[in-house]
Motif scaffolding. Structure first.
Motif, mmCIF file in Angstrom:
data_model
loop_
_atom_site.group_PDB
_atom_site.id
_atom_site.type_symbol
_atom_site.label_atom_id
_atom_site.label_comp_id
_atom_site.label_asym_id
_atom_site.label_seq_id
_atom_site.Cartn_x
_atom_site.Cartn_y
_atom_site.Cartn_z
ATOM 1 N N VAL A 85 46.786 67.822 -70.108
ATOM 2 C CA VAL A 85 47.594 69.003 -69.757
ATOM 3 C C VAL A 85 48.838 68.517 -68.989
ATOM 4 O O VAL A 85 48.729 68.090 -67.831
ATOM 5 C CB VAL A 85 46.800 69.992 -68.888
ATOM 6 C CG1 VAL A 85 47.676 71.206 -68.544
ATOM 7 C CG2 VAL A 85 45.524 70.410 -69.583
ATOM 8 N N PRO A 86 50.045 68.548 -69.607
ATOM 9 C CA PRO A 86 51.266 68.201 -68.853
ATOM 10 C C PRO A 86 51.514 69.251 -67.757
ATOM 11 O O PRO A 86 51.472 70.450 -68.023
ATOM 12 C CB PRO A 86 52.364 68.245 -69.924
ATOM 13 C CG PRO A 86 51.640 68.140 -71.231
ATOM 14 C CD PRO A 86 50.329 68.805 -71.030
ATOM 15 N N LEU A 87 51.769 68.800 -66.533
ATOM 16 C CA LEU A 87 51.896 69.735 -65.417
ATOM 17 C C LEU A 87 53.274 70.414 -65.341
ATOM 18 O O LEU A 87 53.456 71.355 -64.589
ATOM 19 C CB LEU A 87 51.573 69.024 -64.105
ATOM 20 C CG LEU A 87 50.097 68.643 -63.927
ATOM 21 C CD1 LEU A 87 49.861 68.017 -62.568
ATOM 22 C CD2 LEU A 87 49.188 69.856 -64.109
ATOM 23 N N GLY A 88 54.256 69.991 -66.069
ATOM 24 C CA GLY A 88 55.499 70.746 -66.234
ATOM 25 C C GLY A 88 56.510 70.623 -65.101
ATOM 26 O O GLY A 88 56.379 69.817 -64.168
ATOM 27 N N GLU A 89 57.550 71.482 -65.164
ATOM 28 C CA GLU A 89 58.715 71.372 -64.293
ATOM 29 C C GLU A 89 58.406 71.739 -62.844
ATOM 30 O O GLU A 89 59.098 71.272 -61.932
ATOM 31 C CB GLU A 89 59.843 72.277 -64.816
ATOM 32 C CG GLU A 89 60.398 71.839 -66.155
ATOM 33 C CD GLU A 89 61.547 72.722 -66.600
ATOM 34 O OE1 GLU A 89 61.897 73.648 -65.838
ATOM 35 O OE2 GLU A 89 62.101 72.474 -67.696
ATOM 36 N N TYR A 90 57.414 72.564 -62.615
ATOM 37 C CA TYR A 90 57.105 72.949 -61.235
ATOM 38 C C TYR A 90 56.786 71.716 -60.403
ATOM 39 O O TYR A 90 57.122 71.652 -59.210
ATOM 40 C CB TYR A 90 55.923 73.918 -61.224
ATOM 41 C CG TYR A 90 55.567 74.413 -59.840
ATOM 42 C CD1 TYR A 90 56.297 75.433 -59.239
ATOM 43 C CD2 TYR A 90 54.501 73.851 -59.127
ATOM 44 C CE1 TYR A 90 55.971 75.886 -57.972
ATOM 45 C CE2 TYR A 90 54.175 74.292 -57.863
ATOM 46 C CZ TYR A 90 54.897 75.316 -57.287
ATOM 47 O OH TYR A 90 54.580 75.754 -56.017
#
Length: 377
Positions: free
Chosen positions: A131-136
């Motif tokens: 699961v890529p944790l993204g921009e946050y």
């Protein structure tokens, strides 16, 4: 030959059924794996959406991963919170498997920021569910992070989900194996029984040929005596014919009796029987043979109560067979002892001889159909 061919066909059929059951399990496991992957994919989207927004857990993860000094503060409470969050999201999609997780750099799994308490590096699969944790996180940590989830004993979990197919398959496979074992056991037993039966028939044929040959020879000699006028010898030959004829009748009656015993409807013809008179009657039939071998029989009939409700023909055959064996399988001068007694309201009689007896290893087979001890050959 037909029986062996039938056995081969049955064995091949059982093997085919076993293979089909195994293939069904493999196909079922593959389908369950595809279903599981779909569930995880949906759960991954929910997990990413839940973690990529402001919240208590997200803020705690960012603060923890910002700490660069070693060692980091105790992470167990944070790991437990993330574990609980992941567990709820997976359960929402129907996934109840035991899992572990690790948060690493996007480009290398050597940099592990946070792991679950049950994380084991040697068994962990970093590439199955990511699961890529993204921009946050990347905007605040200035580096990209991935959340890796690994299901412990995934194959076992999938098998549990296949209980509707696994349990019947295991029962069927077990039943097939039991049937296979029973089939092999029955075939081996039947083969052994056929060998014993053939041996019995060979011996019976020999027993029938002997009196038949003696009768033929005595008849020929009597005819010669009649032709030459030696009438005094004819009576001896007639006695021999009668004796051998009685032997022949006895063997035929044994065969007929054996056939009748196979009939489940047969019932014993019980009548009041004087056991002492019956024993003496059978012994008298053996006295000529005993005299020929210089043998002796000792009767110790001490039972006070010797009247029984019994089938006379069967009991006569029992006594006859025991005496016959005592004479037939004894190389020494036969000495036979017959005793009777009463004990606990039972009538007991024993027949003892000085022959070699039956080997201890073969005594357990004496009541098997057609069985003959090796020592008797």
């Amino acid at each position: 030959m037909k029986r062996n061919l039938l056995a081969i066909i049955v064995l091949l059929s059982l093997a085919g059924l076993t293979f089909v059951q195994f293939r069904l399990l493999v196909i079922g496991a593959k389908l369950e794996k595809q279903k599981f992957d779909q569930q995880v994919l949906v759960a991954q989207r929910s997990i990413r959406a839940g973690l990529n927004q402001p919240g208590t857990l997200s803020e705690a993860l960012v603060r923890f991963m910002k700490i660069s000094e070693e060692p980091k503060p105790d992470h167990r409470a944070l790991a437990d919170s993330l574990q609980l969050f992941l567990q709820k999201e997976l359960a929402r999609e129907g996934i109840t498997a035991v899992f572990s997780f690790a948060i690493t750099s996007r480009y290398t799994t050597e940099e592990r920021d946070l792991t679950s308490d049950n994380f084991r590096l040697q068994n962990f699969d970093f590439h199955e569910y990511v699961v890529p944790l993204g921009e946050y996180y990347s905007s605040r940590l200035f580096r990209e992070k991935n959340l890796h989830i690994d299901v412990e004993n995934l194959f076992g979990y999938l098998l549990i989900q296949l209980d509707y197919l696994l349990i019947p398959s295991v029962i069927c496979l077990f039943a097939i194996l039991v049937c296979l074992y029973l089939l092999i056991h029955i075939l081996q037993k039947e083969q052994k029984l056929n060998a014993i039966k053939n041996d019995f028939i060979d011996n019976l044929t020999h027993e029938l040929k002997t009196p038949a040959f003696s009768i033929s020879l005595a008849n020929k000699m009597a005819a010669e005596c009649l032709k030459n006028g030696h009438y005094e010898k004819i009576a001896d030959y007639l006695k021999l014919v009668e004796k051998e004829n009685n032997k022949l009748k006895m063997h035929i009656e044994k065969v007929l009796e054996l056939a009748s015993l196979e009939n489940p409807k047969r019932q014993l013809q019980k009548e009041e029987t004087d056991m002492h008179d019956l024993i003496k009657s059978v012994v008298n039939d053996f006295l000529p043979t005993l005299k020929e071998k210089n043998g002796a029989v000792n009767l110790q009939l001490n039972a006070r109560h010797f009247y029984l409700q019994a089938d006379v023909s069967h009991l006569r055959n029992v006594i006859f067979n025991l005496l016959d064996n005592a004479l037939k399988y004894n190389d020494a001068i036969p000495v036979i002892e017959i005793t009777s007694m009463n004990k606990n309201h039972f009538f007991i009689f024993t027949i003892k001889d000085n022959g070699p007896g039956i080997a201890a290893t073969e005594q357990k087979y004496v009541f098997d159909k057609f069985y003959r001890a090796a020592a008797a050959d």
